[in-house]
Write an enzyme that holds these catalytic residues in place. Structure first.
Site, PDB file in Angstrom:
ATOM      1  N   ARG A 236      55.176  23.592 113.456  1.00 31.12           N
ATOM      2  CA  ARG A 236      56.529  23.165 112.734  1.00 31.12           C
ATOM      3  C   ARG A 236      57.668  22.788 113.933  1.00 31.12           C
ATOM      4  O   ARG A 236      57.479  23.285 114.898  1.00 31.12           O
ATOM      5  CB  ARG A 236      57.115  24.584 112.234  1.00 31.12           C
ATOM      6  CG  ARG A 236      56.484  24.955 110.942  1.00 31.12           C
ATOM      7  CD  ARG A 236      57.062  24.087 109.740  1.00 31.12           C
ATOM      8  NE  ARG A 236      56.408  24.195 108.423  1.00 31.12           N
ATOM      9  CZ  ARG A 236      55.343  24.117 107.997  1.00 31.12           C
ATOM     10  NH1 ARG A 236      54.679  22.762 108.548  1.00 31.12           N
ATOM     11  NH2 ARG A 236      54.746  24.343 106.807  1.00 31.12           N
ATOM     12  N   HIS A 284      54.692  13.923 109.982  1.00 32.83           N
ATOM     13  CA  HIS A 284      54.403  15.360 109.368  1.00 32.83           C
ATOM     14  C   HIS A 284      53.103  14.954 108.476  1.00 32.83           C
ATOM     15  O   HIS A 284      53.212  15.446 107.134  1.00 32.83           O
ATOM     16  CB  HIS A 284      55.519  16.009 108.634  1.00 32.83           C
ATOM     17  CG  HIS A 284      55.304  17.685 108.172  1.00 32.83           C
ATOM     18  ND1 HIS A 284      56.247  18.416 108.352  1.00 32.83           N
ATOM     19  CD2 HIS A 284      53.912  18.068 108.283  1.00 32.83           C
ATOM     20  CE1 HIS A 284      55.619  19.663 108.061  1.00 32.83           C
ATOM     21  NE2 HIS A 284      54.461  19.456 107.778  1.00 32.83           N
TER      22      HIS A 284
HETATM   23  P1  NDP Z   1      47.480  31.369 110.267  1.00 34.42           P
HETATM   24  O1  NDP Z   1      48.188  32.326 109.881  1.00 34.42           O
HETATM   25  O2  NDP Z   1      45.978  31.276 110.052  1.00 34.42           O
HETATM   26  O3  NDP Z   1      47.544  31.317 111.903  1.00 34.42           O
HETATM   27  C1  NDP Z   1      48.584  31.894 112.565  1.00 34.42           C
HETATM   28  C2  NDP Z   1      48.249  32.083 114.234  1.00 34.42           C
HETATM   29  O4  NDP Z   1      49.498  32.091 115.116  1.00 34.42           O
HETATM   30  C3  NDP Z   1      47.454  33.436 114.247  1.00 34.42           C
HETATM   31  O5  NDP Z   1      46.434  33.320 115.241  1.00 34.42           O
HETATM   32  C4  NDP Z   1      48.540  34.073 114.821  1.00 34.42           C
HETATM   33  O6  NDP Z   1      48.078  35.306 115.647  1.00 34.42           O
HETATM   34  C5  NDP Z   1      49.438  33.292 115.704  1.00 34.42           C
HETATM   35  N1  NDP Z   1      50.576  33.760 115.956  1.00 34.42           N
HETATM   36  C6  NDP Z   1      51.765  34.134 114.851  1.00 34.42           C
HETATM   37  N2  NDP Z   1      52.821  34.568 115.573  1.00 34.42           N
HETATM   38  C7  NDP Z   1      52.420  34.420 117.000  1.00 34.42           C
HETATM   39  C8  NDP Z   1      53.176  34.883 117.895  1.00 34.42           C
HETATM   40  N3  NDP Z   1      54.532  35.369 117.950  1.00 34.42           N
HETATM   41  N4  NDP Z   1      52.745  34.905 119.276  1.00 34.42           N
HETATM   42  C9  NDP Z   1      51.320  34.477 119.300  1.00 34.42           C
HETATM   43  N5  NDP Z   1      50.731  34.312 118.323  1.00 34.42           N
HETATM   44  C10 NDP Z   1      51.205  34.069 117.297  1.00 34.42           C
HETATM   45  O7  NDP Z   1      48.198  30.026 110.123  1.00 34.42           O
HETATM   46  P2  NDP Z   1      47.210  28.454 110.039  1.00 34.42           P
HETATM   47  O8  NDP Z   1      46.381  28.568 111.265  1.00 34.42           O
HETATM   48  O9  NDP Z   1      46.742  28.531 108.628  1.00 34.42           O
HETATM   49  O10 NDP Z   1      48.626  27.575 110.104  1.00 34.42           O
HETATM   50  C11 NDP Z   1      49.208  27.668 111.374  1.00 34.42           C
HETATM   51  C12 NDP Z   1      50.688  26.758 110.970  1.00 34.42           C
HETATM   52  O11 NDP Z   1      50.249  25.122 111.081  1.00 34.42           O
HETATM   53  C13 NDP Z   1      51.321  26.870 109.772  1.00 34.42           C
HETATM   54  O12 NDP Z   1      52.100  28.169 109.696  1.00 34.42           O
HETATM   55  C14 NDP Z   1      52.267  25.666 109.656  1.00 34.42           C
HETATM   56  O13 NDP Z   1      53.544  25.907 110.075  1.00 34.42           O
HETATM   57  C15 NDP Z   1      51.285  24.751 110.673  1.00 34.42           C
HETATM   58  N6  NDP Z   1      50.845  23.586 109.547  1.00 34.42           N
HETATM   59  C16 NDP Z   1      51.292  22.326 109.607  1.00 34.42           C
HETATM   60  C17 NDP Z   1      50.693  21.382 109.035  1.00 34.42           C
HETATM   61  C18 NDP Z   1      51.063  19.791 109.194  1.00 34.42           C
HETATM   62  O14 NDP Z   1      50.653  19.138 108.558  1.00 34.42           O
HETATM   63  N7  NDP Z   1      51.715  19.651 110.377  1.00 34.42           N
HETATM   64  C19 NDP Z   1      49.838  21.685 107.870  1.00 34.42           C
HETATM   65  C20 NDP Z   1      49.210  22.848 107.864  1.00 34.42           C
HETATM   66  C21 NDP Z   1      49.857  23.853 108.591  1.00 34.42           C
HETATM   67  P3  NDP Z   1      47.372  36.467 114.920  1.00 34.42           P
HETATM   68  O15 NDP Z   1      45.905  35.829 114.978  1.00 34.42           O
HETATM   69  O16 NDP Z   1      47.038  37.424 115.958  1.00 34.42           O
HETATM   70  O17 NDP Z   1      47.878  36.921 113.695  1.00 34.42           O
HETATM   71  C1  OXD Z   2      51.730  22.971 105.513  1.00 37.18           C
HETATM   72  C2  OXD Z   2      52.343  21.656 106.013  1.00 37.18           C
HETATM   73  O1  OXD Z   2      52.380  23.862 105.741  1.00 37.18           O
HETATM   74  O2  OXD Z   2      51.881  20.822 105.383  1.00 37.18           O
HETATM   75  O3  OXD Z   2      50.747  23.012 104.797  1.00 37.18           O
HETATM   76  O4  OXD Z   2      53.340  21.477 106.497  1.00 37.18           O
END
Ligand code: NDP
Ligand code: OXD
Length: 321
Positions: A236, A284
């Site tokens: 993000r 994006h």
């Molecule tokens: P998940 O919830 O599966 O994974 C999030 C990861 O981030 C987990 O490993 C989590 O740790 C880690 N995390 C969260 N907070 C912290 C912190 N404070 N310190 C260290 N690690 C942290 O999410 P996804 O993998 O499905 O997606 C991740 C992000 O990608 C979404 O939230 C979204 O913002 C972004 N996204 C962007 C897209 C785009 O088109 N650009 C499309 C889709 C998603 P833990 O495993 O320990 O919980």
């Molecule tokens: C999502 C994105 O969060 O597209 O799925 O950014």
């Protein structure tokens, strides 16, 4: 109506993501359940049991007294979490193979682009300059993925198979074959010190806001074959301090960046990111997802929820993701 209504609150989508296209897809995916596009003056809010939402206006979900589940039509829920009036019902986010595969394509494309010196080679082509530089192997590069969730784990797996030295950083401890795993604030510095290409796939929360800043960039490996470390952010825009990124590109703290997300989207025309020679940007679209796959995923979750109350990929409201 005998089945609870699935209400669609969808703003901002065009073409394939238009509200009307979503309504047609959900009508197909949800059998005989009524699917209503809001606003709809004829709808009794008490009939709404489910809501599927994309960028709803804060407060918009508060008016449904019998709401059971909210489905966010994307993976990131930061915009919803910011709505203080969000009803206290399960919130489910998208985690489908199609989205994951597309994000992995984006991450691998951009890691390879920087590893294989594509910015230099394309400029050489434009200049008609035949000047190959030494190309190091993938094993010489430490890729560090912030976020080892659905997306980070898959990208790590593919990068590992390409031969990169892959590490990941998460909130909780993990064990993944062939991936050096770090977690928590205490292990962040060690993770950064071994990283040449930093990939951000974190959710935006109070803990991660502006985490991609100068302090973090200066701790990345300074003896990389790349010359200077590279940062790729597809999480993000709110994760990044944009003034720090530009200043670090200008003074050499960072060698290059790939950015899919920005603090203000669409990116304003006067942003320096558009024209900076060390910036590769995309609008994006790292993981533009098959909308049919998302509709089927929501339809299947509703059917199962009505059978045994089970839901997948529920957001932990305390953690914010
Ligand atoms: P998940 O919830 O599966 O994974 C999030 C990861 O981030 C987990 O490993 C989590 O740790 C880690 N995390 C969260 N907070 C912290 C912190 N404070 N310190 C260290 N690690 C942290 O999410 P996804 O993998 O499905 O997606 C991740 C992000 O990608 C979404 O939230 C979204 O913002 C972004 N996204 C962007 C897209 C785009 O088109 N650009 C499309 C889709 C998603 P833990 O495993 O320990 O919980
Ligand atoms: C999502 C994105 O969060 O597209 O799925 O950014």
């Amino acid at each position: 109506m005998n089945k609870g209504v699935l209400a669609l609150l969808i703003h901002g989508g065009t073409d394939n993501w238009s509200p009307q296209r979503w309504q047609a897809r959900f009508t197909e995916a949800c059998g005989d359940r009524p699917v209503v596009l809001l606003p709809d003056a004829a709808l009794d809010p008490a009939e709404v049991h489910y809501a599927a939402v994309w960028k709803p206006v804060p407060g918009e979900l508060a008016g449904f007294p019998n709401l059971r589940v909210i489905f966010n039509l994307g993976a990131g829920v930061d915009a919803l979490m910011a709505d203080k009036t969000l009803p206290d019902v399960p919130l489910v986010r998208v985690a489908v193979d199609d989205l994951t595969a597309r994000m992995t394509e984006y991450v691998v494309l951009h890691v390879l682009m920087h590893h294989r010196q594509e910015l230099y080679l394309r400029q050489s082509q434009r200049d008609k300059r035949w000047a190959p530089k030494y190309q190091w192997p993938a094993a010489a590069i430490g890729v560090g993925i912030m976020g080892l969730g659905t997306l980070g784990t898959d990208a790590a797996d593919v990068l590992k198979r390409l031969g990169f030295r892959v590490a990941g950083w998460s909130r909780s401890a993990k064990q993944i074959d062939g991936v050096e795993c770090f977690h928590g604030a205490a292990q962040l510095d060690a993770f950064l010190q071994r990283t040449d290409i930093l990939v951000s796939l974190l959710p935006l929360t109070a803990d991660t806001r502006q985490i991609l800043n100068r302090n973090v960039f200066t701790k990345l490996n300074r003896t990389s074959p790349l010359g200077a470390p590279v940062m790729i952010n597809a999480g993000r825009g709110g994760l990044q301090n944009e003034a720090d990124i530009l200043a670090c590109l200008d003074d050499g703290t960072l060698g290059a960046v790939s950015l899919d997300v920005f603090g203000h989207e669409p990116l304003p025309a006067d942003s320096r990111f558009w024209t900076h020679p060390k910036v590769v940007l995309t609008p994006h679209n790292a993981a533009d997802t098959d909308a049919d796959a998302i509709s089927r995923y929501v339809g299947a979750q509703i059917a199962r929820f009505e059978q045994d109350g089970a839901l997948e990929n529920m957001v932990d409201r305390k953690k914010g993701y």
